[in-house]
Write an enzyme that holds these catalytic residues in place. Structure first.
Site, PDB file in Angstrom:
ATOM      1  N   TYR A 190      21.854 -22.426  17.188  1.00  0.00           N
ATOM      2  CA  TYR A 190      20.621 -22.445  17.992  1.00  0.00           C
ATOM      3  C   TYR A 190      20.831 -21.734  19.330  1.00  0.00           C
ATOM      4  O   TYR A 190      20.009 -20.922  19.757  1.00  0.00           O
ATOM      5  CB  TYR A 190      20.203 -23.901  18.217  1.00  0.00           C
ATOM      6  CG  TYR A 190      18.966 -24.081  19.072  1.00  0.00           C
ATOM      7  CD1 TYR A 190      17.720 -23.630  18.636  1.00  0.00           C
ATOM      8  CD2 TYR A 190      19.036 -24.706  20.319  1.00  0.00           C
ATOM      9  CE1 TYR A 190      16.575 -23.800  19.423  1.00  0.00           C
ATOM     10  CE2 TYR A 190      17.907 -24.886  21.104  1.00  0.00           C
ATOM     11  CZ  TYR A 190      16.679 -24.427  20.653  1.00  0.00           C
ATOM     12  OH  TYR A 190      15.564 -24.598  21.424  1.00  0.00           O
TER      13      TYR A 190
ATOM     14  N   LYS B  11      18.851 -18.475  20.677  1.00  0.00           N
ATOM     15  CA  LYS B  11      18.040 -18.475  21.904  1.00  0.00           C
ATOM     16  C   LYS B  11      18.628 -17.516  22.949  1.00  0.00           C
ATOM     17  O   LYS B  11      17.895 -16.931  23.750  1.00  0.00           O
ATOM     18  CB  LYS B  11      17.919 -19.896  22.462  1.00  0.00           C
ATOM     19  CG  LYS B  11      17.070 -20.817  21.582  1.00  0.00           C
ATOM     20  CD  LYS B  11      15.595 -20.409  21.576  1.00  0.00           C
ATOM     21  CE  LYS B  11      14.719 -21.335  20.768  1.00  0.00           C
ATOM     22  NZ  LYS B  11      13.306 -20.974  20.774  1.00  0.00           N
TER      23      LYS B  11
HETATM   24  N1  LIG Z   1      11.596 -29.872  22.619  1.00  0.00           N
HETATM   25  C1  LIG Z   1      12.600 -29.415  23.329  1.00  0.00           C
HETATM   26  O1  LIG Z   1      13.409 -30.176  23.892  1.00  0.00           O
HETATM   27  C2  LIG Z   1      12.798 -27.932  23.511  1.00  0.00           C
HETATM   28  C3  LIG Z   1      13.647 -27.512  24.528  1.00  0.00           C
HETATM   29  C4  LIG Z   1      13.853 -26.148  24.706  1.00  0.00           C
HETATM   30  C5  LIG Z   1      13.226 -25.259  23.884  1.00  0.00           C
HETATM   31  N2  LIG Z   1      12.406 -25.678  22.890  1.00  0.00           N
HETATM   32  C6  LIG Z   1      11.779 -24.675  22.056  1.00  0.00           C
HETATM   33  O2  LIG Z   1      10.388 -24.834  22.158  1.00  0.00           O
HETATM   34  C7  LIG Z   1       9.761 -24.450  20.947  1.00  0.00           C
HETATM   35  C8  LIG Z   1       8.845 -25.560  20.471  1.00  0.00           C
HETATM   36  O3  LIG Z   1       9.608 -26.722  20.238  1.00  0.00           O
HETATM   37  P1  LIG Z   1       8.942 -28.165  19.966  1.00  0.00           P
HETATM   38  O4  LIG Z   1       9.884 -29.161  20.483  1.00  0.00           O
HETATM   39  O5  LIG Z   1       7.524 -28.154  20.422  1.00  0.00           O
HETATM   40  O6  LIG Z   1       9.014 -28.234  18.387  1.00  0.00           O
HETATM   41  P2  LIG Z   1       7.879 -28.241  17.246  1.00  0.00           P
HETATM   42  O7  LIG Z   1       8.612 -28.422  15.970  1.00  0.00           O
HETATM   43  O8  LIG Z   1       6.805 -29.209  17.602  1.00  0.00           O
HETATM   44  O9  LIG Z   1       7.268 -26.794  17.356  1.00  0.00           O
HETATM   45  C9  LIG Z   1       7.732 -25.715  16.611  1.00  0.00           C
HETATM   46  C10 LIG Z   1       6.617 -25.215  15.730  1.00  0.00           C
HETATM   47  O10 LIG Z   1       7.100 -24.057  15.055  1.00  0.00           O
HETATM   48  C11 LIG Z   1       6.597 -24.105  13.727  1.00  0.00           C
HETATM   49  N3  LIG Z   1       7.460 -23.323  12.860  1.00  0.00           N
HETATM   50  C12 LIG Z   1       8.734 -23.595  12.498  1.00  0.00           C
HETATM   51  N4  LIG Z   1       9.163 -22.662  11.632  1.00  0.00           N
HETATM   52  C13 LIG Z   1       8.142 -21.790  11.468  1.00  0.00           C
HETATM   53  C14 LIG Z   1       7.978 -20.627  10.694  1.00  0.00           C
HETATM   54  N5  LIG Z   1       8.969 -20.161   9.899  1.00  0.00           N
HETATM   55  N6  LIG Z   1       6.803 -19.972  10.747  1.00  0.00           N
HETATM   56  C15 LIG Z   1       5.795 -20.438  11.525  1.00  0.00           C
HETATM   57  N7  LIG Z   1       5.891 -21.549  12.285  1.00  0.00           N
HETATM   58  C16 LIG Z   1       7.063 -22.213  12.242  1.00  0.00           C
HETATM   59  C17 LIG Z   1       6.612 -25.582  13.352  1.00  0.00           C
HETATM   60  O11 LIG Z   1       5.722 -25.841  12.261  1.00  0.00           O
HETATM   61  C18 LIG Z   1       6.197 -26.225  14.662  1.00  0.00           C
HETATM   62  O12 LIG Z   1       4.789 -26.432  14.713  1.00  0.00           O
HETATM   63  C19 LIG Z   1      10.892 -24.088  19.981  1.00  0.00           C
HETATM   64  O13 LIG Z   1      11.090 -22.696  19.986  1.00  0.00           O
HETATM   65  C20 LIG Z   1      12.090 -24.791  20.587  1.00  0.00           C
HETATM   66  O14 LIG Z   1      13.298 -24.151  20.241  1.00  0.00           O
HETATM   67  C21 LIG Z   1      12.169 -27.012  22.691  1.00  0.00           C
END
Ligand SMILES: NC(=O)c1ccc[n+]([C@@H]2O[C@H](COP(=O)([O-])OP(=O)(O)OC[C@H]3O[C@@H](n4cnc5c(N)ncnc54)[C@H](O)[C@@H]3O)[C@@H](O)[C@H]2O)c1
Length: 248
Positions: free
Chosen positions: A154, A158
């Site tokens: 991951y 990123k």
């Molecule tokens: N939650 C955290 O702590 C955090 C921290 C830093 C970064 N992020 C990043 O933020 C973003 C959102 O994370 P989140 O926590 O809201 O998670 P989440 O799972 O709610 O959101 C991710 C979305 O991406 C969609 N997705 C996954 N694979 C896919 C694909 N192949 N095609 C289309 N859609 C796809 C999922 O269905 C989901 O709705 C991610 O990129 C994650 O890496 C999250």
């Protein structure tokens, strides 16, 4: 009262829940027309956008599939009447120690987090070029500054996203299209809780300069700043929004 994004046309990937849903609502609340792209059902996000005074254009696609992405981005642009802003937010973040990561898992993480970024951005670019100016915001992660255990693949993906952001900013600067990243800290979205990344939440909050749990809403002001027309001189940046844990 008109919002500061009146007339803007924004596509958010990974919009079915979590951060993506918050981004869609926040953009709509500022008057933007918003499309959400996801593999999953976008009904809940449609409701959230409606509550913010907008109407979501929902497109279903797997960001790793070139044809699906092309069709989805084109139909999002058709639904919105063009496209000037893309928020690359779709991503996966399984918690798995390095030696337990099999090649298929490694490939999947790279496919969603990097191939998806490439495909969506490439499909969106012709639309952005037709707009008066363009904004691309990539949702990376504070792991790029920290390199936590259990997240080697991951973190590599990123970090690739941050490199992509810098290099693409160089290519698109002359065309009035900015490319920036945000690096959120730990946010207890449903997926983050389900994958177990938040088991460390108390330790993380204790190490932050701002000692409270981060919420999706904490990213909104940075997103609105980066997509603002006035931010045309901010490009190639990765803005850290983690309550001062990494202090990057
Ligand atoms: N939650 C955290 O702590 C955090 C921290 C830093 C970064 N992020 C990043 O933020 C973003 C959102 O994370 P989140 O926590 O809201 O998670 P989440 O799972 O709610 O959101 C991710 C979305 O991406 C969609 N997705 C996954 N694979 C896919 C694909 N192949 N095609 C289309 N859609 C796809 C999922 O269905 C989901 O709705 C991610 O990129 C994650 O890496 C999250």
């Amino acid at each position: 009262m008109t919002g500061r994004l009146e007339g803007r046309r924004c596509l958010v990937t990974g919009a079915a829940g979590g951060l993506g849903r918050t981004f869609c609502s926040a953009l709509a609340a500022e008057g933007a027309r918003v499309a959400g792209l996801d593999l999953a059902d976008l009904g809940g996000t449609g409701d959230a956008v409606a509550a913010a005074g907008g109407r979501l254009t929902a497109v279903r696609a797997d960001v790793t599939d070139p044809e699906q992405v092309q069709d989805a981005v084109d139909s999002a642009a058709a639904g919105l009447g063009g496209l000037d802003t893309v928020v690359n937010n779709a991503g996966v973040y399984p918690l798995v120690p390095f030696e337990a990561t099999d090649f298929a898992q490694w490939r999947r993480i790279m496919a969603v987090n990097l191939d998806g970024l490439f495909l969506v951005t490439r499909a969106a670019l012709p639309h952005l070029r037709r707009a008066p100016f363009g904004r691309i915001v990539n949702v990376a992660s504070a792991v790029v500054w920290l390199g936590p255990p259990g997240m080697v693949a991951y973190t590599a993906s990123k970090s690739g996203m941050v490199g992509f952001t810098r290099a693409l900013a160089s290519e698109l600067g002359p065309e009035g299209i900015t490319v920036n990243a945000m690096t959120p800290g730990m946010i207890a979205t449903e997926t983050a809780v389900a994958t177990g990344v938040t088991r460390d939440l108390d330790r993380v909050v204790g190490g932050q300069a701002v000692p409270r749990a981060e919420r999706p809403e904490d990213l909104v002001s940075t997103l609105l700043f980066l997509v603002d027309e006035g931010s045309s001189f901010v490009t190639g940046s990765a803005v850290n929004v983690d309550g001062g844990f990494a202090k990057h």
